[in-house]
Design a protein around this motif. Structure first.
Motif, PDB file in Angstrom:
ATOM      1  N   ASP A   1       0.838  -1.209   0.000  1.00  0.00           N
ATOM      2  CA  ASP A   1       0.000   0.000   0.000  1.00  0.00           C
ATOM      3  C   ASP A   1       0.871   1.257   0.000  1.00  0.00           C
ATOM      4  OD1 ASP A   1      -2.199  -1.598   0.035  1.00  0.00           O
ATOM      5  OD2 ASP A   1      -2.478  -1.487   2.225  1.00  0.00           O
ATOM      6  N   ALA A   2       0.299   2.371  -0.440  1.00  0.00           N
ATOM      7  CA  ALA A   2       1.051   3.620  -0.599  1.00  0.00           C
ATOM      8  C   ALA A   2       1.628   4.112   0.729  1.00  0.00           C
ATOM      9  CB  ALA A   2       0.158   4.686  -1.219  1.00  0.00           C
TER      10      ALA A   2
ATOM     11  N   GLY B   1       1.218   1.715  -9.003  1.00  0.00           N
ATOM     12  CA  GLY B   1      -0.193   1.689  -9.293  1.00  0.00           C
ATOM     13  C   GLY B   1      -0.777   3.082  -9.307  1.00  0.00           C
ATOM     14  N   SER B   2      -1.975   3.256  -9.837  1.00  0.00           N
ATOM     15  CA  SER B   2      -2.623   4.575  -9.917  1.00  0.00           C
ATOM     16  C   SER B   2      -2.991   5.117  -8.541  1.00  0.00           C
ATOM     17  CB  SER B   2      -3.876   4.477 -10.795  1.00  0.00           C
ATOM     18  OG  SER B   2      -4.778   3.516 -10.262  1.00  0.00           O
ATOM     19  N   ASP B   3      -3.119   4.243  -7.529  1.00  0.00           N
ATOM     20  CA  ASP B   3      -3.462   4.675  -6.172  1.00  0.00           C
ATOM     21  C   ASP B   3      -2.230   4.895  -5.302  1.00  0.00           C
ATOM     22  OD1 ASP B   3      -2.632   2.085  -6.078  1.00  0.00           O
ATOM     23  OD2 ASP B   3      -4.319   1.341  -4.878  1.00  0.00           O
ATOM     24  N   GLY B   4      -1.039   4.894  -5.905  1.00  0.00           N
ATOM     25  CA  GLY B   4       0.199   5.113  -5.153  1.00  0.00           C
ATOM     26  C   GLY B   4       0.834   3.848  -4.622  1.00  0.00           C
TER      27      GLY B   4
END
Length: 397
Positions: A18-19, A42-45
């Motif tokens: 996760d970011a 990923g686009s969500d960091g």
């Protein structure tokens, strides 16, 4: 390429961080000198990467101690395949047996192809080769081909030369046929007369050998000598010959046709059953449950087809199909007009059959309709060769 191979052999996972945990996760990875590949954002960091299974386990232990949240794919690569096969031992066993059989079957005859035959059927040649011990399923390295060629030619009168060549698993059979002498070769002291086969009136006589015993306009009966093999000489003597020639006679024949108005016909009910079996080399395997056919009346149609994938090469596998089609016999009433048409068709068929090899000169037709039956009687006259050869033997004594 080498890295991918090593990943496959060792096993690998795809890990997603996760970011908010990304920085802590990579600090752990670098501090413990763990290796990862194919990093992407990923686009969500979040960040995804690939890591070998052994190093993944170390990372998972470190991540749990620092409460790093992550996701990982199932293990992929060779270890998974090995574990799958270990829990299903029949798969590698079947693969092993299939490989052994494939290697062994490379030395078996899978198909036989015949070239050069015009008069002798291919099926007959293949059947006789099978009698000599060479057919589909034969282990050909053990075959003495020179002996096979000699045995075939010695046992057959219609083949002058035969040779078998192996192209992989396909046996190519090349033959050269004998051309038989169709001429009559009489034996020693054997001669012949030409005699009449049926009654008729002589139209013309053509003598090739022997002496004419009849002339145009004569009436002959069955068995009467038309061309004699005993030739009379002017000096009163005689000699024997093998009589041959053509005696054209006008002969009469009667054609009778009956067509009833009520006829029994076969009508299919639409019910049918199919049974299949597979022949692999010389072993037959039924693909149906054994049991009888409950149809009272049915047609049985047998078909055999050799398997040829994509039309490329024939395999030593045949699919046999037997179809049972149920039918009923029903009585059908036809009109007098239809009966007359059917009678005329049958009359023409019979006349064509009776005049084969001859010439129809005339015919007289009478028709009648009695008791529900349409009747045609036809008297035909035919011109044709009325002679047949009958041999006789003369003793030297």
């Amino acid at each position: 390429m080498l890295r991918r191979l090593r990943n496959y052999l060792c096993g690998w996972r795809e890990v997603k961080i996760d970011a908010e945990c990304r920085s802590v996760a990579f600090d752990l990875i670098y501090k413990n000198e763990l290796t990862f590949f194919s990093e992407r954002m990923g686009s969500d960091g979040s960040v995804c990467f690939i890591m070998r299974e052994r190093e993944c386990r170390q990372f998972f232990v470190l991540a749990e101690s620092t409460e790093i949240t992550y996701e990982s794919s199932p293990v992929r690569g060779l270890p998974v395949t090995i574990d799958f096969l270990r829990r299903r031992p029949m798969i590698p066993l079947v693969l092993l047996l299939s490989t052994v059989w494939l290697l062994y079957s490379e030395n078996l005859v899978w198909d036989i192809r015949v070239e050069g035959n015009e008069k002798t059927p291919t099926e007959e040649i293949i059947a006789y080769l099978d009698e000599l011990g060479f057919g589909v399923g034969t282990y050909y390295p053990a075959v003495n081909f020179n002996q096979l060629h000699a045995s075939y030619v010695a046992g057959q009168d219609d083949i002058a030369w035969l040779s078998v060549y192996m192209h992989g698993t396909v046996a190519e059979v090349q033959v050269k046929e004998k051309y038989k002498d169709e001429r009559v070769k009489p034996g020693e002291n054997t001669y012949a007369n030409v005699v009449a086969t049926e009654a008729g009136m002589v139209e013309s006589v053509a003598v090739y050998e022997g002496q004419a015993a009849v002339k145009a306009g004569d009436i002959v009966v069955p068995g009467q000598v038309l061309i004699s093999g005993v030739v009379e000489l002017k000096n009163g003597g005689g000699r024997y010959e093998y009589a041959a020639g053509e005696v054209i006679c006008k002969t009469a024949d009667v054609v009778h046709v009956e067509i009833p108005l009520e006829v029994e016909k076969k009508v299919y009910t639409g019910q049918e059953k199919t049974k299949k079996s597979v022949k692999f080399f010389k072993k037959s395997i039924n693909l149906f449950i054994k049991g009888g056919i409950e149809y009272t009346t049915c047609d049985k149609i047998d078909m055999m087809e050799q398997v040829c994938p994509f039309g490329l090469t024939s395999l030593p596998v045949w699919v046999s199909t037997t179809v049972y089609k149920e039918y009923e016999i029903v009585t059908e009433t036809v009109s007098p007009e239809t009966a007359a048409e059917d009678a005329l068709r049958e009359l023409n068929r019979l006349i064509k059959e009776k005049t084969a090899g001859g010439e129809l000169t005339s015919r007289t037709v009478t028709t009648s309709f009695e008791g529900g039956v349409y009747v045609i009687d036809c008297l035909i006259y035919i011109l044709r060769d009325n002679g047949t050869t009958v041999e006789f033997t003369v003793s030297d004594k």
